[in-house]
Scaffold this motif. Structure first.
Motif, mmCIF file in Angstrom:
data_model
loop_
_atom_site.group_PDB
_atom_site.id
_atom_site.type_symbol
_atom_site.label_atom_id
_atom_site.label_comp_id
_atom_site.label_asym_id
_atom_site.label_seq_id
_atom_site.Cartn_x
_atom_site.Cartn_y
_atom_site.Cartn_z
ATOM 1 N N TYR A 117 -53.146 -63.960 -65.610
ATOM 2 C CA TYR A 117 -52.003 -63.722 -64.721
ATOM 3 C C TYR A 117 -51.105 -64.961 -64.654
ATOM 4 C CZ TYR A 117 -49.841 -61.172 -60.862
ATOM 5 O OH TYR A 117 -48.984 -60.467 -60.075
ATOM 6 N N MET A 124 -42.921 -64.962 -68.875
ATOM 7 C CA MET A 124 -41.793 -64.347 -68.163
ATOM 8 C C MET A 124 -40.629 -65.322 -68.051
ATOM 9 S SD MET A 124 -43.981 -62.298 -65.326
ATOM 10 C CE MET A 124 -42.695 -61.671 -64.287
ATOM 11 N N THR A 172 -29.700 -56.065 -54.560
ATOM 12 C CA THR A 172 -30.989 -55.366 -54.671
ATOM 13 C C THR A 172 -30.957 -54.017 -53.949
ATOM 14 O OG1 THR A 172 -31.738 -56.746 -52.850
ATOM 15 C CG2 THR A 172 -32.516 -57.341 -55.012
ATOM 16 N N ASN A 173 -30.229 -53.962 -52.822
ATOM 17 C CA ASN A 173 -30.206 -52.711 -52.046
ATOM 18 C C ASN A 173 -29.257 -51.657 -52.622
ATOM 19 O OD1 ASN A 173 -32.074 -53.721 -50.357
ATOM 20 N ND2 ASN A 173 -30.745 -53.938 -48.579
ATOM 21 N N GLY A 176 -30.049 -52.415 -57.642
ATOM 22 C CA GLY A 176 -31.496 -52.444 -57.897
ATOM 23 C C GLY A 176 -32.188 -51.198 -57.388
ATOM 24 N N MET A 177 -31.846 -50.813 -56.135
ATOM 25 C CA MET A 177 -32.534 -49.670 -55.547
ATOM 26 C C MET A 177 -32.161 -48.351 -56.230
ATOM 27 S SD MET A 177 -32.897 -48.611 -51.591
ATOM 28 C CE MET A 177 -33.176 -50.255 -51.005
ATOM 29 N N ALA A 180 -34.295 -48.082 -59.175
ATOM 30 C CA ALA A 180 -35.682 -47.770 -58.792
ATOM 31 C C ALA A 180 -35.801 -46.296 -58.410
ATOM 32 C CB ALA A 180 -36.113 -48.656 -57.625
ATOM 33 N N ARG A 181 -34.787 -45.788 -57.671
ATOM 34 C CA ARG A 181 -34.815 -44.379 -57.268
ATOM 35 C C ARG A 181 -34.721 -43.468 -58.482
ATOM 36 N NH1 ARG A 181 -31.004 -45.043 -52.503
ATOM 37 N NH2 ARG A 181 -32.404 -45.277 -50.746
ATOM 38 N N PHE A 183 -35.661 -44.090 -61.445
ATOM 39 C CA PHE A 183 -36.945 -44.138 -62.137
ATOM 40 C C PHE A 183 -37.957 -43.218 -61.448
ATOM 41 C CE2 PHE A 183 -41.131 -46.135 -62.808
ATOM 42 C CZ PHE A 183 -41.178 -46.069 -64.194
ATOM 43 N N SER A 184 -38.044 -43.333 -60.098
ATOM 44 C CA SER A 184 -39.008 -42.504 -59.342
ATOM 45 C C SER A 184 -38.706 -41.022 -59.508
ATOM 46 C CB SER A 184 -38.949 -42.842 -57.855
ATOM 47 O OG SER A 184 -39.285 -44.172 -57.653
ATOM 48 N N ILE B 208 -46.906 -57.247 -55.025
ATOM 49 C CA ILE B 208 -46.562 -58.302 -55.987
ATOM 50 C C ILE B 208 -45.076 -58.175 -56.344
ATOM 51 C CG2 ILE B 208 -48.849 -58.646 -56.982
ATOM 52 C CD1 ILE B 208 -47.954 -56.803 -59.318
ATOM 53 N N VAL B 210 -43.114 -57.956 -59.028
ATOM 54 C CA VAL B 210 -42.525 -56.992 -59.965
ATOM 55 C C VAL B 210 -42.443 -55.581 -59.391
ATOM 56 C CG1 VAL B 210 -43.108 -58.201 -62.109
ATOM 57 C CG2 VAL B 210 -44.751 -56.636 -61.114
ATOM 58 N N PRO B 213 -38.961 -53.916 -56.177
ATOM 59 C CA PRO B 213 -37.826 -52.978 -56.233
ATOM 60 C C PRO B 213 -38.237 -51.525 -56.010
ATOM 61 C CG PRO B 213 -37.666 -54.560 -58.014
ATOM 62 C CD PRO B 213 -39.003 -54.768 -57.376
ATOM 63 N N GLY B 214 -39.367 -51.116 -56.573
ATOM 64 C CA GLY B 214 -39.851 -49.746 -56.380
ATOM 65 C C GLY B 214 -40.210 -49.489 -54.924
ATOM 66 N N LEU B 216 -38.994 -51.072 -52.358
ATOM 67 C CA LEU B 216 -37.779 -51.101 -51.529
ATOM 68 C C LEU B 216 -37.208 -49.689 -51.389
ATOM 69 C CD1 LEU B 216 -35.900 -54.327 -52.689
ATOM 70 C CD2 LEU B 216 -36.722 -53.835 -50.385
ATOM 71 N N ALA B 217 -37.283 -48.918 -52.478
ATOM 72 C CA ALA B 217 -36.818 -47.526 -52.421
ATOM 73 C C ALA B 217 -37.687 -46.713 -51.467
ATOM 74 C CB ALA B 217 -36.840 -46.918 -53.819
ATOM 75 N N ASP B 220 -36.699 -47.746 -47.924
ATOM 76 C CA ASP B 220 -35.401 -47.173 -47.551
ATOM 77 C C ASP B 220 -35.532 -45.682 -47.231
ATOM 78 O OD1 ASP B 220 -32.548 -47.684 -47.288
ATOM 79 O OD2 ASP B 220 -32.354 -46.242 -48.924
ATOM 80 N N ALA B 221 -36.453 -45.018 -47.935
ATOM 81 C CA ALA B 221 -36.654 -43.576 -47.710
ATOM 82 C C ALA B 221 -37.563 -43.314 -46.501
ATOM 83 C CB ALA B 221 -37.266 -42.950 -48.960
#
Lengths: 212, 288
Positions: A117, A124, A172-173, A176-177, A180-181, A183-184, B208, B210, B213-214, B216-217, B220-221
């Motif tokens: 790790y 990175m 990020t909000n 970024g978000m 992420a949304r 993707f989900s 962690i 990385v 961001p996931g 955070l969604a 927010d929800a």
């Protein structure tokens, strides 16, 4: 009898019934069905645990092939098999909390896990530093956004320049978000489509049958 | 020596990655050995997490999900320790479950760090916390545990029966006051699906970097109630509870590491710009 259980239609029927038994109680409260659904999930959880046994068997077979045929890296497979035997023997005979299993976990697995790790930080950092190049206007925008978020992530920056937090939080909000949304939502839609294909018999590879 | 001689822009654009490794090691190792104590800011996320955990009262039972392997614990350690200090101080009861087989190695490490705190508040295993072990390895296990707790778990991680303990009050996931998840993995999603969405149990997440961001969604929800972000969040929590620990000690190294990365990005971009301009000039004029 075995032909009956091996048949595609039998397996699909069991799948659909199992699905309905777990799915319906989420929407309709039927006490008996609810109890059965819970038991079915417990059975699934226990069955899942047994898959570790299959994984160990498969790994032995694979490593055995590597060793017998002296393929590249066969020596590491001997090491792997010996460690697996050692862990399984100690885990079963002496338990998880004493003896060799406990020692190997604490003295070898956990430090190595931390080291791997830690090394990731170097990779990175290297990848981030070399990938962030303003090769186009779009890449330049990404670079600026990345630098703002990176600056905010450095703990000192926020206390020296409090204005960095709203900027980084905005990025990020929003951007970024939204990613992420997206993707989900994509993963969920993919899972639903896969589920429907499995239930309707269009996806049968997971039952051990070839594609149509 | 090359025919063209040394080109500074080219070197800046194509520097050897080993320079990054060397400089990162140098800028991080010093502050880790001897922290400078530079100031840090506390984010709104951490304040919300602190308020969330702090709203628990004595006797509340928390599903404490150690959904991490040992490597992930290294990143989450400040948050794990600071959060447990709050739990211990407030007399919150903990039902500790692992989401990874390496979790078995974690309790001795974590509780060794918390020993003086636990002694101070007379916080004891089986009375105040019970470790139920590696019971949430997959989605089916989480779903079963959420619906019928005692149908799945009858003994603790060392085989002692849990009947007669504070866990008698738990029938399903809805009986927990909070799910607190320290996560590097998938069990978080499973817990959201089968514990939060089905039973409405509030859930706080210590994640962690990385995965932030996931999450955070999810925050927010409204799927999770609060989020503690990585080592940085742990350090901020240490600051809020007034208990400096490994997080605050590592923040100087964090700052220097980030600034070093920014310097390398700027160097690379100056080099890229200069080198590509010079190449375009060479192509246009033919002059080397």
């Amino acid at each position: 009898m075995s032909a009956f259980f091996k048949s595609r239609s039998t397996q699909l029927t069991i799948l659909v019934i199992s699905f309905l038994l777990v799915f319906i109680p989420y929407f309709i409260n039927i006490p008996g069905l609810d109890w059965f659904s819970t038991k079915l999930m417990t059975i699934a959880a226990v069955t899942n645990a047994f898959t570790i046994g299959i994984a160990v068997y498969s790994q032995y077979k694979r490593s055995g092939r590597f060793i017998m045929e002296r393929r590249k890296g066969w020596i590491y497979h001997i090491y792997l098999v010996l460690l697996m035997i050692f862990m399984i023997f100690n885990g079963i005979v002496f338990g998880q909390h004493t003896g060799g299993y406990d020692w190997l976990l604490k003295a070898v697995v956990t430090p190595l896990s931390s080291v791997i790790y830690g090394i990731l930080a170097f990779y990175m950092a290297s990848a981030g530093a070399r990938a962030f190049r303003a090769r186009s206007p779009q890449a330049a925008l990404l670079l600026i956004a990345g630098l703002i978020v990176l600056l905010y992530q450095a703990p000192l920056t926020g206390s020296v320049f409090p204005g960095i937090e709203p900027a980084a939080t905005y990025l990020t909000n929003t951007f970024g978000m939204s990613v992420a949304r997206m993707f989900s939502i994509s993963v969920c839609i993919g899972a639903i489509v896969l589920g429907v294909r499995m239930l309707t018999g269009k996806e049968v590879a997971f039952l051990g049958f070839g594609e149509e | 020596m090359s025919e063209e001689g040394f080109d500074l822009f080219k070197w800046m654009a194509t520097y050897d990655k080993r320079w990054i490794y060397v400089f990162l090691f140098i800028v991080v190792i010093g502050p880790l050995i001897r922290p400078l104590g530079m100031p840090i800011s506390v984010s709104g996320l951490t304040k919300d997490y602190y308020d969330n955990i702090n709203s628990l009262t004595e006797g509340d039972i928390v599903f404490d999900s150690w959904n991490m392997e040992f490597s992930g614990y290294m990143e989450l350690k400040p948050g794990v320790l600071a959060t447990h200090k709050i739990f211990i101080e407030k007399g919150v009861k903990l039902c500790i479950a692992f989401g990874h087989f390496e979790g078995v190695a974690l309790p001795p490490v974590v509780f060794k760090e918390l020993k003086s705190y636990m002694d101070q508040y007379d916080y004891k295993e089986f009375e105040d916390y019970i470790i139920i072990g590696y019971v949430i390895p997959n989605e089916a296990a989480v779903a079963a545990l959420a619906q019928d707790f005692h149908g799945v778990v009858r003994v603790d991680w060392k085989g002692q029966p849990i009947a007669g303990t504070f866990l008698d009050e738990i029938e399903d996931a809805g009986d927990f006051a909070l799910i607190n998840d320290y996560t590097t993995g998938l069990a978080t999603t499973f817990q959201i699906r089968h514990m939060v969405l089905t039973y409405g149990t509030p859930m706080a997440v210590n994640s962690i970097g990385v995965s932030v961001p996931g999450h955070l969604a999810n925050l927010d929800a409204g799927l999770i109630t609060s989020l503690l972000s990585s080592t940085r969040g742990g350090a901020e929590l240490e600051y809020l509870i007034g208990q400096p620990g490994p997080g605050l000690k590592s923040m100087d190294a964090f700052t220097f590491g980030h600034y070093m990365l920014i310097v390398f990005i700027i160097i690379g971009n100056i080099g890229h710009y200069g080198w590509s301009r010079r190449a375009a000039h060479r192509d246009r004029t033919g002059i080397q």
